[in-house]
Scaffold this active site. Sequence first.
Site, PDB file in Angstrom:
ATOM      1  N   HIS A 238     -27.521  -7.796 -21.897  1.00 25.04           N
ATOM      2  CA  HIS A 238     -27.956  -8.518 -22.006  1.00 25.04           C
ATOM      3  C   HIS A 238     -27.332 -10.236 -22.685  1.00 25.04           C
ATOM      4  O   HIS A 238     -26.558 -10.103 -23.146  1.00 25.04           O
ATOM      5  CB  HIS A 238     -29.473  -8.758 -23.374  1.00 25.04           C
ATOM      6  CG  HIS A 238     -30.243  -9.898 -23.161  1.00 25.04           C
ATOM      7  ND1 HIS A 238     -30.522 -11.384 -22.906  1.00 25.04           N
ATOM      8  CD2 HIS A 238     -31.221 -10.464 -21.874  1.00 25.04           C
ATOM      9  CE1 HIS A 238     -31.283 -12.187 -22.923  1.00 25.04           C
ATOM     10  NE2 HIS A 238     -31.979 -11.055 -22.358  1.00 25.04           N
ATOM     11  N   ASP A 296     -36.521  -5.630 -17.523  1.00 26.53           N
ATOM     12  CA  ASP A 296     -35.995  -5.306 -15.929  1.00 26.53           C
ATOM     13  C   ASP A 296     -35.745  -3.694 -16.246  1.00 26.53           C
ATOM     14  O   ASP A 296     -36.367  -3.629 -14.928  1.00 26.53           O
ATOM     15  CB  ASP A 296     -34.791  -6.261 -15.574  1.00 26.53           C
ATOM     16  CG  ASP A 296     -35.079  -7.614 -15.169  1.00 26.53           C
ATOM     17  OD1 ASP A 296     -34.038  -8.310 -15.986  1.00 26.53           O
ATOM     18  OD2 ASP A 296     -36.203  -8.236 -15.471  1.00 26.53           O
TER      19      ASP A 296
HETATM   20  C1  SDX Z   1     -32.996 -10.742 -17.364  1.00 27.72           C
HETATM   21  O1  SDX Z   1     -31.296 -14.975 -20.407  1.00 27.72           O
HETATM   22  C2  SDX Z   1     -32.038 -14.473 -20.663  1.00 27.72           C
HETATM   23  O2  SDX Z   1     -33.066 -13.896 -21.267  1.00 27.72           O
HETATM   24  C3  SDX Z   1     -32.314 -13.147 -18.828  1.00 27.72           C
HETATM   25  C4  SDX Z   1     -33.285 -12.701 -19.095  1.00 27.72           C
HETATM   26  C5  SDX Z   1     -35.013 -13.922 -19.292  1.00 27.72           C
HETATM   27  O3  SDX Z   1     -35.903 -12.959 -19.656  1.00 27.72           O
HETATM   28  O4  SDX Z   1     -34.708 -14.442 -18.529  1.00 27.72           O
HETATM   29  O5  SDX Z   1     -34.196 -11.855 -20.605  1.00 27.72           O
HETATM   30  C6  SDX Z   1     -33.609 -11.454 -18.103  1.00 27.72           C
HETATM   31  O6  SDX Z   1     -32.276 -11.808 -16.768  1.00 27.72           O
HETATM   32  C7  SDX Z   1     -31.929  -9.676 -18.496  1.00 27.72           C
HETATM   33  C8  SDX Z   1     -30.780  -9.571 -17.738  1.00 27.72           C
HETATM   34  C9  SDX Z   1     -31.107  -8.589 -16.863  1.00 27.72           C
HETATM   35  N1  SDX Z   1     -30.034  -8.170 -15.767  1.00 27.72           N
HETATM   36  C10 SDX Z   1     -29.592  -6.696 -15.256  1.00 27.72           C
HETATM   37  O7  SDX Z   1     -29.999  -6.095 -15.975  1.00 27.72           O
HETATM   38  C11 SDX Z   1     -28.282  -6.344 -14.780  1.00 27.72           C
HETATM   39  C12 SDX Z   1     -27.692  -5.452 -15.623  1.00 27.72           C
HETATM   40  N2  SDX Z   1     -26.674  -5.876 -17.108  1.00 27.72           N
HETATM   41  C13 SDX Z   1     -25.380  -7.100 -16.502  1.00 27.72           C
HETATM   42  O8  SDX Z   1     -25.333  -7.266 -15.686  1.00 27.72           O
HETATM   43  C14 SDX Z   1     -25.107  -7.464 -18.277  1.00 27.72           C
HETATM   44  O9  SDX Z   1     -25.424  -7.164 -19.146  1.00 27.72           O
HETATM   45  C15 SDX Z   1     -26.050  -9.189 -18.238  1.00 27.72           C
HETATM   46  C16 SDX Z   1     -25.616 -10.229 -16.178  1.00 27.72           C
HETATM   47  C17 SDX Z   1     -26.616  -9.406 -18.277  1.00 27.72           C
HETATM   48  C18 SDX Z   1     -24.890  -9.214 -19.142  1.00 27.72           C
HETATM   49  O10 SDX Z   1     -24.091  -9.684 -18.854  1.00 27.72           O
HETATM   50  P1  SDX Z   1     -22.837 -10.427 -20.158  1.00 27.72           P
HETATM   51  O11 SDX Z   1     -23.217 -10.899 -21.111  1.00 27.72           O
HETATM   52  O12 SDX Z   1     -21.276  -9.907 -19.291  1.00 27.72           O
HETATM   53  O13 SDX Z   1     -22.663  -9.075 -21.434  1.00 27.72           O
HETATM   54  P2  SDX Z   1     -21.778  -8.310 -22.691  1.00 27.72           P
HETATM   55  O14 SDX Z   1     -20.744  -9.721 -22.330  1.00 27.72           O
HETATM   56  O15 SDX Z   1     -22.673  -8.028 -23.483  1.00 27.72           O
HETATM   57  O16 SDX Z   1     -20.869  -7.340 -21.753  1.00 27.72           O
HETATM   58  C19 SDX Z   1     -21.149  -6.517 -22.967  1.00 27.72           C
HETATM   59  C20 SDX Z   1     -20.002  -5.181 -22.195  1.00 27.72           C
HETATM   60  C21 SDX Z   1     -19.024  -6.067 -21.087  1.00 27.72           C
HETATM   61  O17 SDX Z   1     -17.994  -4.733 -20.594  1.00 27.72           O
HETATM   62  P3  SDX Z   1     -16.289  -5.049 -21.748  1.00 27.72           P
HETATM   63  O18 SDX Z   1     -15.836  -6.140 -20.299  1.00 27.72           O
HETATM   64  O19 SDX Z   1     -16.726  -5.696 -23.621  1.00 27.72           O
HETATM   65  O20 SDX Z   1     -15.224  -3.678 -21.353  1.00 27.72           O
HETATM   66  O21 SDX Z   1     -20.582  -4.611 -21.957  1.00 27.72           O
HETATM   67  C22 SDX Z   1     -20.760  -4.411 -20.117  1.00 27.72           C
HETATM   68  C23 SDX Z   1     -19.963  -5.884 -20.115  1.00 27.72           C
HETATM   69  O22 SDX Z   1     -18.909  -5.156 -18.583  1.00 27.72           O
HETATM   70  N3  SDX Z   1     -21.869  -4.298 -19.656  1.00 27.72           N
HETATM   71  C24 SDX Z   1     -22.130  -3.450 -19.251  1.00 27.72           C
HETATM   72  C25 SDX Z   1     -23.520  -4.071 -18.865  1.00 27.72           C
HETATM   73  N4  SDX Z   1     -23.764  -4.945 -19.294  1.00 27.72           N
HETATM   74  C26 SDX Z   1     -23.018  -5.348 -19.816  1.00 27.72           C
HETATM   75  N5  SDX Z   1     -21.914  -2.116 -17.819  1.00 27.72           N
HETATM   76  C27 SDX Z   1     -22.063  -1.281 -17.671  1.00 27.72           C
HETATM   77  N6  SDX Z   1     -24.161  -1.631 -17.821  1.00 27.72           N
HETATM   78  C28 SDX Z   1     -24.583  -2.693 -17.793  1.00 27.72           C
HETATM   79  N7  SDX Z   1     -25.838  -3.062 -17.236  1.00 27.72           N
END
Ligand code: SDX
Length: 361
Positions: A238, A296
């Site tokens: 998130h 989700d």
């Molecule tokens: C919603 O904003 C909201 O409130 C949204 C929402 C709402 O109600 O409107 O809550 C609804 O959109 C929920 C999110 C749904 N999306 C997904 O489930 C897609 C999968 N999630 C990722 O794409 C990701 O977690 C995001 C897009 C949600 C957040 O992306 P960020 O901000 O880049 O995540 P982060 O900064 O916390 O990441 C930290 C690390 C990174 O790795 P490093 O570069 O530090 O090594 O965690 C990794 C990211 O690459 N990472 C993941 C991951 N999510 C983050 N690795 C594997 N799988 C994942 N799902």
Amino acid sequence: YPIEQLAVNCDFLETCYLLLNGELPNAQEKSEFDSLVMRHNMVHEQLHFFLRGFRRDAHPMAVLTGLVGALSAFYHDSTDVSNPHHRHVSAIRLIAKMPTLVAMAHKYTKGQPYMYPQNDLSYTGNFLRMMFATPCEDYKVNDVVERALDRILILHADHEQNASTSTVRLCGSSGTNPFAAIAAGVACLWGPSHGGANEAALNMLEHLQANGGVAKVGEFMEQVKDKNSSVRLMGFGHRVYKNYDPRAKLMQETTKEVLMALGLENDPLFKLAMELERIALEDQYFVDRKLYPNVDFYSGIVQRAIGIPTSLFTAIFALARTVGWIAQWNEMLSDPDYKIGRPRQLYVGSSRRDVPKMDAR
Ligand code: SDX
């Protein structure tokens, strides 16, 4: 109000009332609000012609983006966004008509006739009937499914300044038509990093299930942790939540209830999802990055059990989030000091230079 209490003690229209007015309705206020919304759920007949312009296999979010934008061509009587009454009328119309539009998009894909709204049903019961009934026989709303879907709508109603809500605010800040602003929110929500994640999460689970299931989870998780792979654990992580999304826990409980009620308690996808969650929550990669299930992760499993096609999951999310979008749009426009949005930027490009003639480039 804690989301756990809203989801258990209220229905979706009470939550809509709360988001629009800042207070939960009493019995009289609820009765009047429910009746107001249910009397605006029909859409102009001309909208049927809009649908015919789409291919039958068009993604429902493409259709919904078009239909919601098209509503701005129908309601010239309430588009003065500086007028609180006009804003209220638009809010009620959008909340009331989204279920009808989503059900129409679904029926169009299936080649079945549209079912008109039935005002003696609940908001969610009416949606289920428009989705799954046909003119050929009576349709009985399943109480467990109705309650579960209503709770899913509550869990998705609003969530601070997420990408799509910020889109609606920025778009609406120009004073544009409210239906156009909400159409922008629908378009943004479609993305797999946002509202499209529930569709992507279920596709991920089905792909895993078809390729070894639980036995292959370890291998899959290695891919997820491999920076060179583009594989992400959809439904996890998130932008702001760095702990367990309370909505995910409620969604998991709701999924269990529906699967039990429908005799699907041994649903392999649900077992696979819970195994994925267990492994992820113990894995240092996820622990270090504070990655937890989000809203989700389970929502696709329960919607699939209800009979909602995967491609329609995000449209259901848009149906629910419409009240959050329109409540925040209204909050912004109610502020007498609001101005058109203009995100700031830090310019890091080239310094000033003269344009060279073509032969000097
Ligand atoms: C919603 O904003 C909201 O409130 C949204 C929402 C709402 O109600 O409107 O809550 C609804 O959109 C929920 C999110 C749904 N999306 C997904 O489930 C897609 C999968 N999630 C990722 O794409 C990701 O977690 C995001 C897009 C949600 C957040 O992306 P960020 O901000 O880049 O995540 P982060 O900064 O916390 O990441 C930290 C690390 C990174 O790795 P490093 O570069 O530090 O090594 O965690 C990794 C990211 O690459 N990472 C993941 C991951 N999510 C983050 N690795 C594997 N799988 C994942 N799902």
